[in-house]
Write a protein that holds these residues in place. Structure first.
Motif, PDB file in Angstrom:
ATOM      1  N   UNK A 278      56.060   5.165 -33.392  1.00  0.00           N
ATOM      2  CA  UNK A 278      57.513   4.919 -33.364  1.00  0.00           C
ATOM      3  C   UNK A 278      57.938   4.035 -34.527  1.00  0.00           C
ATOM      4  N   UNK A 279      59.069   4.362 -35.122  1.00  0.00           N
ATOM      5  CA  UNK A 279      59.617   3.560 -36.217  1.00  0.00           C
ATOM      6  C   UNK A 279      59.965   2.152 -35.740  1.00  0.00           C
ATOM      7  N   UNK A 280      60.279   2.005 -34.454  1.00  0.00           N
ATOM      8  CA  UNK A 280      60.607   0.677 -33.921  1.00  0.00           C
ATOM      9  C   UNK A 280      59.417  -0.273 -34.033  1.00  0.00           C
ATOM     10  N   UNK A 281      58.222   0.277 -33.912  1.00  0.00           N
ATOM     11  CA  UNK A 281      57.015  -0.553 -34.038  1.00  0.00           C
ATOM     12  C   UNK A 281      56.704  -0.806 -35.503  1.00  0.00           C
ATOM     13  N   UNK A 282      56.751   0.255 -36.297  1.00  0.00           N
ATOM     14  CA  UNK A 282      56.389   0.134 -37.705  1.00  0.00           C
ATOM     15  C   UNK A 282      57.345  -0.778 -38.469  1.00  0.00           C
ATOM     16  N   UNK A 283      58.630  -0.780 -38.075  1.00  0.00           N
ATOM     17  CA  UNK A 283      59.626  -1.541 -38.827  1.00  0.00           C
ATOM     18  C   UNK A 283      60.079  -2.811 -38.089  1.00  0.00           C
ATOM     19  N   UNK A 284      59.285  -3.220 -37.129  1.00  0.00           N
ATOM     20  CA  UNK A 284      59.645  -4.398 -36.345  1.00  0.00           C
ATOM     21  C   UNK A 284      59.587  -5.646 -37.220  1.00  0.00           C
ATOM     22  N   UNK A 285      60.605  -6.485 -37.144  1.00  0.00           N
ATOM     23  CA  UNK A 285      60.685  -7.689 -37.983  1.00  0.00           C
ATOM     24  C   UNK A 285      59.839  -8.831 -37.424  1.00  0.00           C
ATOM     25  N   UNK A 286      59.708  -8.889 -36.129  1.00  0.00           N
ATOM     26  CA  UNK A 286      58.939  -9.977 -35.534  1.00  0.00           C
ATOM     27  C   UNK A 286      57.510  -9.572 -35.276  1.00  0.00           C
ATOM     28  N   UNK A 287      56.732 -10.482 -34.666  1.00  0.00           N
ATOM     29  CA  UNK A 287      55.336 -10.174 -34.354  1.00  0.00           C
ATOM     30  C   UNK A 287      55.225  -9.083 -33.296  1.00  0.00           C
ATOM     31  N   UNK A 288      54.137  -8.322 -33.342  1.00  0.00           N
ATOM     32  CA  UNK A 288      53.899  -7.237 -32.391  1.00  0.00           C
ATOM     33  C   UNK A 288      53.263  -7.780 -31.128  1.00  0.00           C
ATOM     34  N   UNK A 289      53.613  -7.195 -29.985  1.00  0.00           N
ATOM     35  CA  UNK A 289      52.933  -7.582 -28.742  1.00  0.00           C
ATOM     36  C   UNK A 289      51.608  -6.831 -28.653  1.00  0.00           C
ATOM     37  N   UNK A 290      50.840  -7.075 -27.603  1.00  0.00           N
ATOM     38  CA  UNK A 290      49.497  -6.509 -27.508  1.00  0.00           C
ATOM     39  C   UNK A 290      49.507  -4.989 -27.433  1.00  0.00           C
ATOM     40  N   UNK A 291      50.482  -4.452 -26.704  1.00  0.00           N
ATOM     41  CA  UNK A 291      50.564  -2.992 -26.595  1.00  0.00           C
ATOM     42  C   UNK A 291      50.887  -2.379 -27.947  1.00  0.00           C
ATOM     43  N   UNK A 292      51.821  -2.985 -28.654  1.00  0.00           N
ATOM     44  CA  UNK A 292      52.196  -2.476 -29.974  1.00  0.00           C
ATOM     45  C   UNK A 292      51.033  -2.583 -30.958  1.00  0.00           C
ATOM     46  N   UNK A 293      50.269  -3.680 -30.861  1.00  0.00           N
ATOM     47  CA  UNK A 293      49.094  -3.827 -31.716  1.00  0.00           C
ATOM     48  C   UNK A 293      48.074  -2.720 -31.438  1.00  0.00           C
ATOM     49  N   UNK A 294      47.898  -2.398 -30.164  1.00  0.00           N
ATOM     50  CA  UNK A 294      46.945  -1.343 -29.801  1.00  0.00           C
ATOM     51  C   UNK A 294      47.396   0.008 -30.346  1.00  0.00           C
ATOM     52  N   UNK A 295      48.705   0.242 -30.307  1.00  0.00           N
ATOM     53  CA  UNK A 295      49.238   1.489 -30.868  1.00  0.00           C
ATOM     54  C   UNK A 295      48.928   1.574 -32.365  1.00  0.00           C
ATOM     55  N   UNK A 296      49.155   0.484 -33.070  1.00  0.00           N
ATOM     56  CA  UNK A 296      48.878   0.457 -34.505  1.00  0.00           C
ATOM     57  C   UNK A 296      47.391   0.671 -34.775  1.00  0.00           C
ATOM     58  N   UNK A 297      46.540   0.030 -33.952  1.00  0.00           N
ATOM     59  CA  UNK A 297      45.098   0.128 -34.159  1.00  0.00           C
ATOM     60  C   UNK A 297      44.577   1.535 -33.890  1.00  0.00           C
ATOM     61  N   UNK A 298      45.361   2.354 -33.220  1.00  0.00           N
ATOM     62  CA  UNK A 298      44.937   3.733 -32.935  1.00  0.00           C
ATOM     63  C   UNK A 298      45.282   4.702 -34.061  1.00  0.00           C
ATOM     64  N   UNK A 299      46.004   4.248 -35.090  1.00  0.00           N
ATOM     65  CA  UNK A 299      46.425   5.219 -36.102  1.00  0.00           C
ATOM     66  C   UNK A 299      45.252   5.802 -36.908  1.00  0.00           C
ATOM     67  N   UNK A 300      44.131   5.088 -37.141  1.00  0.00           N
ATOM     68  CA  UNK A 300      43.007   5.751 -37.809  1.00  0.00           C
ATOM     69  C   UNK A 300      42.445   6.925 -37.002  1.00  0.00           C
ATOM     70  N   UNK A 301      42.388   6.756 -35.677  1.00  0.00           N
ATOM     71  CA  UNK A 301      41.901   7.843 -34.823  1.00  0.00           C
ATOM     72  C   UNK A 301      42.847   9.040 -34.891  1.00  0.00           C
ATOM     73  N   UNK A 302      44.155   8.774 -34.867  1.00  0.00           N
ATOM     74  CA  UNK A 302      45.131   9.870 -34.965  1.00  0.00           C
ATOM     75  C   UNK A 302      45.018  10.572 -36.318  1.00  0.00           C
TER      76      UNK A 302
END
Length: 415
Positions: A278-302
């Motif tokens: 989601x663009x909301x996660x990628x373009x978030x101005x503040x720090x990411x929460x744990x769920x959002x961090x996990x989503x980002x960490x999954x992008x190599x697998x995707x």
């Protein structure tokens, strides 16, 4: 064949050129085939001809000249009997043109059963005359038989291919000179060459189709990545800049040209797994929460899964899957460390971090090149590659898209 679908991309002159070149190359060895056919005929049938002559000599010697009646007739000079036998030979053996009893020539030894001799393109058999037990022989006379060479050729069905001639260009059995006609390969060679030309054109079109297909797969995805990144001013040119940094690093590290090309193309696809985030996660101005961090960490697998859908692009999987691995094992998705991480992933990791640090982000402004390198020396990256990066900073100043010349300008005083 897929090649037909790509025919519209080929100029007719290229198709004709490939066809004609292939036909020409196939026709070039025509004379070699002809010579080989002639040499084969000369070698094989020369041996067969010699065998026929030897068989004839053996048959005549056993049947007429190892016999008491002929031996006694020669001793007693019974010319009537001798002439009857010689005439019978000519009647029974069409290959014998004539036969007669003559005084022994000096070159014909006494002990030979028979001797083959060629004289002025004529072939002769000389026979010694023995009694039935071959214990006694006529010492002063032999029988000479003139052989019909052409008859023997016709018996072997070679009279249409081999011609005896005093001035013949080929040496045949017993030193006889011949002219040998090669096999008529003209029609076969033309048909073969035309077929090869057609196959050559089809092969060219198939290779073109495969090349275009691979080009579409790779370049198409790269272009999609580029357009997707351009939607956000902060990530614009990211993959292209990472590819340029990786290329410069590859050259500095002495990689082969083919590997550098692979490195560049892999770098342009390394973040393809982010396209599902989601663009909301990628373009978030503040720090990411744990769920959002996990989503980002999954992008190599995707990214790995996307590239595995394309057989030709599977070689770029390490670039998408392993560029977040770190030397101390703190990276993801597998937590590899040190030599467990492929060199291309290490290069890409350095290029990716450097590009990210020197670009503006929603949560911070860009660091200068020198600041970024200083920060990277404290990170769990391959420090040999980081050192190479430091040495090419002046080159990168002019190569990277969208960089602030004012910030790049402090390189000279800090590197």
């Amino acid at each position: 064949m897929r090649g037909f679908d790509e025919l519209r991309y080929i100029r007719p002159t290229l198709v004709i050129f490939v066809f004609l070149v292939t036909v020409f190359l196939m026709l070039m060895p025509y004379h070699v085939f002809q010579n080989e056919a002639i040499n084969y005929t000369q070698k094989i049938y020369s041996g067969i001809f010699e065998t026929s002559v030897e068989n004839l000599g053996s048959a005549l010697s056993l049947g007429y000249f190892q016999w008491n009646a002929m031996y006694n007739a020669v001793l007693s000079k019974d010319e009537v009997f001798i002439e009857e036998m010689l005439q019978e030979i000519q009647n029974e053996f069409p290959a014998v043109k004539s036969a007669r009893l003559i005084s022994r020539p000096s070159e014909i030894p006494v002990k030979d059963v028979y001797r083959v001799s060629a004289l002025e393109q004529e072939l002769y058999l000389y026979f010694n005359v023995y009694d039935s037990h071959m214990e006694n022989e006529i010492s002063d006379a032999v029988v000479i038989a003139s052989i019909d060479k052409n008859f023997l050729l016709s018996e072997m069905n070679l009279d249409g291919r081999i011609t005896f001639s005093p001035g013949g260009s080929k040496s045949f059995a017993y030193g006889l000179r011949t002219e040998i006609k090669g096999y008529d390969l003209t029609r076969w060679m033309i048909l073969h060459s035309v077929a090869a030309g057609i196959i050559g054109v089809l092969f060219m079109m198939e290779v073109l189709a495969l090349g275009l297909s691979r080009y579409y797969e790779m370049s198409g995805l790269q272009e999609i990545m580029y357009l997707w990144e351009m939607e956000d001013s902060h990530t614009a040119f990211h993959s292209r800049n990472v590819a340029k940094i990786a290329e410069c690093l590859g050259k500095s590290l002495g990689l082969r040209r083919k590997k550098i090309t692979e490195l560049v193309n892999g770098a342009k696809l390394h973040d393809i797994g982010k396209m599902g985030i989601s663009a909301n996660i990628l373009r978030k101005h503040g720090p990411l929460d744990e769920i959002e961090k996990e989503v980002i960490r999954n992008h190599p697998q995707h990214g790995k899964e996307v590239l595995q859908h394309f057989k030709y692009l599977e070689r770029f999987v390490p670039y998408a899957y392993l560029h977040h691995e770190r030397e101390d094992g703190s990276g993801y998705p597998q937590g590899l460390k040190g030599d467990e991480i492929p060199l291309e992933a290490k290069i890409l990791a350095v290029a990716d971090v450097f590009e990210a640090l020197t670009a503006d982000r929603p949560y911070r402004t860009a660091y200068s090149f020198a600041q970024a390198v200083d920060m990277m020396t404290e990170m769990p990256l391959d420090q040999d590659i980081v050192s190479k990066l430091k040495s090419i900073l002046p080159e990168l100043e002019n190569e990277l898209c969208g960089r602030n010349p004012r910030k790049c300008g402090i390189i000279g005083s800090q590197t």
